[in-house]
Design an enzyme around this catalytic site. Sequence first.
Site, mmCIF file in Angstrom:
data_model
loop_
_atom_site.group_PDB
_atom_site.id
_atom_site.type_symbol
_atom_site.label_atom_id
_atom_site.label_comp_id
_atom_site.label_asym_id
_atom_site.label_seq_id
_atom_site.Cartn_x
_atom_site.Cartn_y
_atom_site.Cartn_z
ATOM 1 C CB THR A 128 -0.951 -0.017 1.212
ATOM 2 O OG1 THR A 128 -1.762 -1.177 1.125
ATOM 3 C CG2 THR A 128 -1.840 1.213 1.257
ATOM 4 C CD GLU A 129 3.139 3.061 -4.015
ATOM 5 O OE1 GLU A 129 2.648 3.979 -4.699
ATOM 6 O OE2 GLU A 129 4.084 2.350 -4.377
ATOM 7 C CB ALA A 132 -1.788 2.634 -5.207
ATOM 8 C CD GLU A 243 -2.325 -9.984 2.710
ATOM 9 O OE1 GLU A 243 -1.328 -10.060 1.963
ATOM 10 O OE2 GLU A 243 -2.718 -8.932 3.224
ATOM 11 C CD GLN A 280 -38.465 -16.397 21.013
ATOM 12 O OE1 GLN A 280 -39.202 -15.431 20.877
ATOM 13 N NE2 GLN A 280 -38.848 -17.625 20.773
ATOM 14 C CD GLN A 337 -26.809 -3.393 21.083
ATOM 15 O OE1 GLN A 337 -25.863 -2.749 20.650
ATOM 16 N NE2 GLN A 337 -27.841 -2.843 21.694
#
Lengths: 380, 248
Positions: A128-129, A132, A243, A280, A337
């Site tokens: 990664t750049e 990009a 990956e 429930q 939650q």
Amino acid sequence: MGHFIFNDTHDTLRAEIRRYVERELAPHANEWEEAEYFPDSVFWEMGRLGYLGLRYPEEYGGSGLDYYSAIVLAEEMTRAQSGGVGMAVAVHAEMATPPILKFGTEEQKRRYLVPAVKGKKIAALAITEPGAGSDVSGIRTRAVQDGGDWVINGSKIYITNGVRADFYLVVTRTGDDQWGGLTLFLVEKETPGFTVGRKLKKVGMHASDTAELFFENVRVPDANRVGDVGQGFYNIMWELQGERLIGAATAVAGAERALEMAMKYAGEREAFGRPIGRFQVIRHKLAQMATEIEAARALVYTCAWRWQNGEYPVKEISMAKLFASEMACRVADEALQIHGGAGYMLEYPVQRVWRDSRLLRIGAGTDEIMREVIAKQMGF
Amino acid sequence: MEILVLLKQTFDTEAKITVKDGHVVDDDVTLVINPYDEYAVEEALKLREAQGGAVTVVSVGTDRVEEALRRALAMGADEAVLVEAPAGADELTVAHALAEWASAKQWDIVLAGNVSVDSGAGQVALRFAEVLGLPHVAAALKLEVGDGKAVVHRDAEGDTEVLEVTLPTLVTAQQGLNEPRYPSVPGIMKAKRKTIARVTPAAPVAAATVVQSVFQAQQNRRNTMIKGSPAEQAQQLVQLLRGEAKVV
């Protein structure tokens, strides 16, 4: 785990890795998360135990096991209770080093792969750049041939293990062709002109170090070129399949950890005179989470089986990565939650899974890129 | 140096214990090397690394015990032997079964755990030594071996006693003797390929004890609420700690 891809050896391996992770890594999770680092000695120890070379050939110090052993490691690393530790190890053993074995020269294997398998040298993968990331073909860091050397200029960002790594597998542009103009190089940290910039602050994965890298007239010999000139894009696409599969396996196991936390809490926490797990609405949440985990697991294991058997199922691996990552975020969110107010507190571990999971939908190609890949494979 | 380790397979210390029809149910439970025996294995490996020789591990029991023996092999033991006996044999039977097999060979030192974490009798190793006429030292915290003798620092209820004993001898391991190693992946793979020898006692000794019943102890938790001003509460607390709990 009771699935047909695993045999007796995987079961033993899983039990041993679990024991190590639960005893030696998990007790330090809070400390390492807070320090935003964990000691390099974890790599040394895991290397010594053979965990960093499970599926590498014995001639390079590995154990010559199959791909499923890498899945086992990725799954059990989620028990470290710190996604960052697992990610650092996965980047080292399953992302930065496989291309050396697959495309590297014998000399590169001796010089980089062997010490990496031992945990003596730590590896990072620099794709990664600033301009990009998921769009690999947009890479601008340039390598220009100069006699027997290559001179690299440019920068990389969001690089896992970026601070601590001893060497980097770097994707560079060596030609103008969008896809056919990329080439891979191995760059050692001590190389003149190479600098590690800031250690970046992240939402989660705190124990893992993430860095910016700068290349200013960094000169590397042609002997450090991995694969043919112009093959970088295709070779890194191959790397990304592995990956993504490891990422998907990590997502499923991480979701399982979140579900365990939610189940424990739902069994203990009482409201309106009974454990909330007896309502429930909570029971159904748990059932839904467990169901989604199983569905994702089935997809991941099927892809692993195909990968192990020599197939290159790009579409299905992308589906597994997409589905498992989104699922992991949903499950982590529901787990949080179920914890209610406690879930929002840093003292409960569920928030860490929730934060760590969020990266899964971004790293190794975003959800959006996965859908693009799938659609393209479908002919659209 | 010929080193023998007596090893027992026990419940994982975190396993949930279920009693059904007067028996402890172990079907779905993870079984491990008794933690004290793991110290013994580690000490044996360290001894071998320092002085050469071979480490043999032996256990008594059924097929399932192979798992524990294989783990000791993965840690680095050279050979493993399973003395076959039905599950639940008592300490006397087990000690004699081990001794009968072990008597065929000369051992320089025999190591074992101080106690097993399940039945906790702490008898097998010492009975084994008695049957073979070996001197024995229990609860070692430190072990030095050389010149045909062993210097053992043993845990004497919190104090340390230092004993010198001539080889061959039996020493049992106390927690703190060492940090057991994790088996490496190559070690695990090597252990998978090894054959575990099996023997059956020629003259089994009958059990001397009979288990009458097995039950889960009920923990009686009692709360005492202390009331009053902070000073009164402190006074009451001290009285309770001294009078009832007898800890101060």
